[in-house]
Design a protein around this motif. Structure first.
Motif, PDB file in Angstrom:
ATOM      1  N   VAL A  24      21.427   0.577  13.088  1.00 49.71           N
ATOM      2  CA  VAL A  24      20.175   0.347  13.819  1.00 49.71           C
ATOM      3  C   VAL A  24      19.290   1.585  13.712  1.00 49.71           C
ATOM      4  O   VAL A  24      19.657   2.676  14.171  1.00 49.71           O
ATOM      5  N   HIS A  25      18.135   1.413  13.114  1.00 49.05           N
ATOM      6  CA  HIS A  25      17.221   2.517  12.825  1.00 49.05           C
ATOM      7  C   HIS A  25      16.453   2.970  14.067  1.00 49.05           C
ATOM      8  O   HIS A  25      16.551   2.383  15.145  1.00 49.05           O
ATOM      9  N   GLY A  26      15.653   3.997  13.886  1.00 52.06           N
ATOM     10  CA  GLY A  26      14.888   4.567  14.982  1.00 52.06           C
ATOM     11  C   GLY A  26      13.436   4.113  15.023  1.00 52.06           C
ATOM     12  O   GLY A  26      13.001   3.243  14.258  1.00 52.06           O
ATOM     13  N   TRP A  27      12.701   4.732  15.920  1.00 55.77           N
ATOM     14  CA  TRP A  27      11.287   4.422  16.190  1.00 55.77           C
ATOM     15  C   TRP A  27      10.429   4.709  14.957  1.00 55.77           C
ATOM     16  O   TRP A  27      10.548   5.751  14.311  1.00 55.77           O
ATOM     17  N   GLY A  28       9.583   3.736  14.616  1.00 55.27           N
ATOM     18  CA  GLY A  28       8.609   3.963  13.557  1.00 55.27           C
ATOM     19  C   GLY A  28       9.182   4.012  12.157  1.00 55.27           C
ATOM     20  O   GLY A  28       8.536   4.518  11.231  1.00 55.27           O
ATOM     21  N   HIS A  57      15.604   0.841   5.815  1.00 50.36           N
ATOM     22  CA  HIS A  57      15.714   1.715   4.642  1.00 50.36           C
ATOM     23  C   HIS A  57      16.269   3.085   5.028  1.00 50.36           C
ATOM     24  O   HIS A  57      16.758   3.827   4.169  1.00 50.36           O
ATOM     25  N   GLN A  58      16.187   3.427   6.302  1.00 55.22           N
ATOM     26  CA  GLN A  58      16.709   4.703   6.784  1.00 55.22           C
ATOM     27  C   GLN A  58      18.200   4.866   6.460  1.00 55.22           C
ATOM     28  O   GLN A  58      18.692   5.987   6.375  1.00 55.22           O
ATOM     29  N   TRP A  59      18.885   3.761   6.267  1.00 54.07           N
ATOM     30  CA  TRP A  59      20.325   3.804   5.998  1.00 54.07           C
ATOM     31  C   TRP A  59      20.640   3.736   4.507  1.00 54.07           C
ATOM     32  O   TRP A  59      21.814   3.586   4.134  1.00 54.07           O
ATOM     33  N   SER A  60      19.638   3.883   3.657  1.00 55.17           N
ATOM     34  CA  SER A  60      19.878   3.817   2.213  1.00 55.17           C
ATOM     35  C   SER A  60      20.824   4.909   1.735  1.00 55.17           C
ATOM     36  O   SER A  60      21.497   4.754   0.715  1.00 55.17           O
ATOM     37  N   TRP A  61      20.879   6.026   2.453  1.00 59.06           N
ATOM     38  CA  TRP A  61      21.754   7.143   2.094  1.00 59.06           C
ATOM     39  C   TRP A  61      23.218   6.835   2.397  1.00 59.06           C
ATOM     40  O   TRP A  61      24.101   7.575   1.975  1.00 59.06           O
ATOM     41  N   ILE A  69      12.392  13.516   2.786  1.00 64.16           N
ATOM     42  CA  ILE A  69      12.597  12.819   4.056  1.00 64.16           C
ATOM     43  C   ILE A  69      11.350  12.908   4.916  1.00 64.16           C
ATOM     44  O   ILE A  69      10.928  11.918   5.539  1.00 64.16           O
ATOM     45  N   ARG A  70      10.717  14.072   4.946  1.00 66.70           N
ATOM     46  CA  ARG A  70       9.453  14.202   5.688  1.00 66.70           C
ATOM     47  C   ARG A  70       8.414  13.214   5.157  1.00 66.70           C
ATOM     48  O   ARG A  70       7.747  12.514   5.915  1.00 66.70           O
ATOM     49  N   ARG A  71       8.283  13.150   3.857  1.00 67.17           N
ATOM     50  CA  ARG A  71       7.270  12.294   3.237  1.00 67.17           C
ATOM     51  C   ARG A  71       7.574  10.819   3.481  1.00 67.17           C
ATOM     52  O   ARG A  71       6.688  10.046   3.808  1.00 67.17           O
ATOM     53  N   TRP A  72       8.831  10.430   3.347  1.00 66.49           N
ATOM     54  CA  TRP A  72       9.199   9.026   3.531  1.00 66.49           C
ATOM     55  C   TRP A  72       8.859   8.560   4.935  1.00 66.49           C
ATOM     56  O   TRP A  72       8.280   7.491   5.125  1.00 66.49           O
ATOM     57  N   HIS A  73       9.198   9.352   5.927  1.00 66.35           N
ATOM     58  CA  HIS A  73       8.947   8.933   7.309  1.00 66.35           C
ATOM     59  C   HIS A  73       7.460   8.968   7.660  1.00 66.35           C
ATOM     60  O   HIS A  73       6.983   8.123   8.427  1.00 66.35           O
ATOM     61  N   LYS A  74       6.738   9.897   7.107  1.00 65.52           N
ATOM     62  CA  LYS A  74       5.289   9.902   7.341  1.00 65.52           C
ATOM     63  C   LYS A  74       4.658   8.630   6.781  1.00 65.52           C
ATOM     64  O   LYS A  74       3.841   7.980   7.451  1.00 65.52           O
ATOM     65  N   ARG A  75       5.038   8.256   5.575  1.00 64.04           N
ATOM     66  CA  ARG A  75       4.494   7.037   4.972  1.00 64.04           C
ATOM     67  C   ARG A  75       4.876   5.807   5.798  1.00 64.04           C
ATOM     68  O   ARG A  75       4.067   4.899   5.977  1.00 64.04           O
ATOM     69  N   ARG A  76       6.093   5.779   6.294  1.00 63.80           N
ATOM     70  CA  ARG A  76       6.526   4.630   7.085  1.00 63.80           C
ATOM     71  C   ARG A  76       5.746   4.541   8.395  1.00 63.80           C
ATOM     72  O   ARG A  76       5.359   3.450   8.824  1.00 63.80           O
ATOM     73  N   LEU A  77       5.527   5.670   9.042  1.00 63.97           N
ATOM     74  CA  LEU A  77       4.762   5.675  10.294  1.00 63.97           C
ATOM     75  C   LEU A  77       3.362   5.112  10.097  1.00 63.97           C
ATOM     76  O   LEU A  77       2.871   4.328  10.921  1.00 63.97           O
ATOM     77  N   TYR A  78       2.723   5.490   9.009  1.00 64.75           N
ATOM     78  CA  TYR A  78       1.357   5.020   8.772  1.00 64.75           C
ATOM     79  C   TYR A  78       1.310   3.537   8.404  1.00 64.75           C
ATOM     80  O   TYR A  78       0.241   2.933   8.442  1.00 64.75           O
ATOM     81  N   GLY A  79       2.455   2.950   8.100  1.00 62.36           N
ATOM     82  CA  GLY A  79       2.513   1.515   7.865  1.00 62.36           C
ATOM     83  C   GLY A  79       2.852   0.711   9.097  1.00 62.36           C
ATOM     84  O   GLY A  79       2.921  -0.526   9.027  1.00 62.36           O
ATOM     85  N   MET A  80       3.051   1.391  10.231  1.00 60.50           N
ATOM     86  CA  MET A  80       3.461   0.704  11.460  1.00 60.50           C
ATOM     87  C   MET A  80       2.262   0.149  12.226  1.00 60.50           C
ATOM     88  O   MET A  80       1.205   0.787  12.282  1.00 60.50           O
ATOM     89  N   PRO A  81       2.404  -1.036  12.862  1.00 64.04           N
ATOM     90  CA  PRO A  81       1.357  -1.528  13.760  1.00 64.04           C
ATOM     91  C   PRO A  81       1.226  -0.586  14.965  1.00 64.04           C
ATOM     92  O   PRO A  81       2.231  -0.297  15.633  1.00 64.04           O
TER      93      PRO A  81
END
Length: 265
Positions: free
Chosen positions: A28-32, A36-40, A165-177
């Motif tokens: 179970v992933h986190g906020w925002g 895909h967070q578990w791909s590792w 990891i910083r870049r991936w999460h930033k991109r994901r946040l900007y895709g969030m409603p």
């Protein structure tokens, strides 16, 4: 990839990997972010388990309701997902907000959960930290919600966090409603029934009866949670110096720790 109808018009996207007859792990992933967070970790964990990795409501490829994007409702969705898949009690692994979600699942539906793994959980905040939350929530409800979310996310990283990891999460946040970011954050910390801030954290988390492996980056909060765990097989680990997403920064160590703890249950 499968979808599951879980509640009303909410559909959850999830992946299902590993041995269908193996002990089920629910990631179970986190906020925002999203599953895909578990791909590792999925490939390594799937070697001995059936691994279910859903996108929570409002996140990833799952439905985005106008309301109800809260950890409690997310836990209810997972309750229906587990039942719909006919799974035995799961080992539920939750990061950050996901640790709240799996804790709700374990308390409200203990028959669904064999054990918990919580990863730098989004609970146990002190008053000193909590004073900032109303301002953050107001920003998330404002005209620049994604920029505010990015500034909040800066707390999740440090020198140990790789740039990817910083870049991936930033991109994901900007895709969030934006309304999901605001509603979920508020429900974690300031809304009625929130368990993210002490003493509400203490009162609720003490109701968990299953074994818990809790992995922290902060020794103070790690020591605090150790006093709340009921099952003798529970364990608290602290990786000081890690960022909030310590399982992404140190995936091999994380998998080794989780598999070793589960083997001893």
């Amino acid at each position: 990839m499968p979808y599951a109808e879980v509640a009303g018009d909410v559909r959850l996207f999830y992946t299902d990997d590993g041995d269908p007859g193996g002990p089920p792990l629910l990631l179970v992933h986190g906020w925002g972010t999203d599953s895909h967070q578990w791909s590792w970790h999925i490939d390594a964990l799937a070697a001995g388990h059936r691994v279910i990795a859903p996108d929570l409501r409002g996140h990833g490829y799952s439905s985005v309701p106008e309301t109800g994007n809260t950890p409690r409702m997310m836990a209810e969705d997972l309750h229906h997902l587990i039942g719909g898949l006919g799974l035995p009690p799961v080992i539920a692994v939750g990061h950050s907000m996901g640790a709240q979600v799996v804790s709700f699942l374990a308390v409200e539906h203990p028959e669904r959960v064999r054990a918990l793994v919580t990863v730098d959980p989004g609970y146990g905040m002190t008053d000193r930290i909590a004073r900032r939350f109303p301002e953050m929530i107001a920003g998330l409800r404002g005209a620049h919600a994604h920029a505010v979310a990015e500034s909040i996310d800066e707390w999740c990283t440090n020198a140990a966090t790789p740039a990817v990891i910083r870049r991936w999460h930033k991109r994901r946040l900007y895709g969030m409603p934006p309304h999901v970011l605001a509603e979920a954050f508020e429900a974690m910390f300031t809304a009625p029934g929130a368990i993210g801030v002490r003493p509400a954290s203490d009162d609720y988390l003490a109701r968990r009866r299953c074994p818990v492996l809790s992995i922290w980056s902060d020794s103070g909060r790690a020591g605090w949670e150790a006093g709340l765990l009921k099952d003798r097989a529970s364990k608290v680990v602290c990786w000081e110096g890690s960022g909030h997403r310590l399982h992404e920064e140190r995936p091999a160590e994380f998998v080794h720790l989780v598999r070793g703890w589960l083997a001893a249950l």
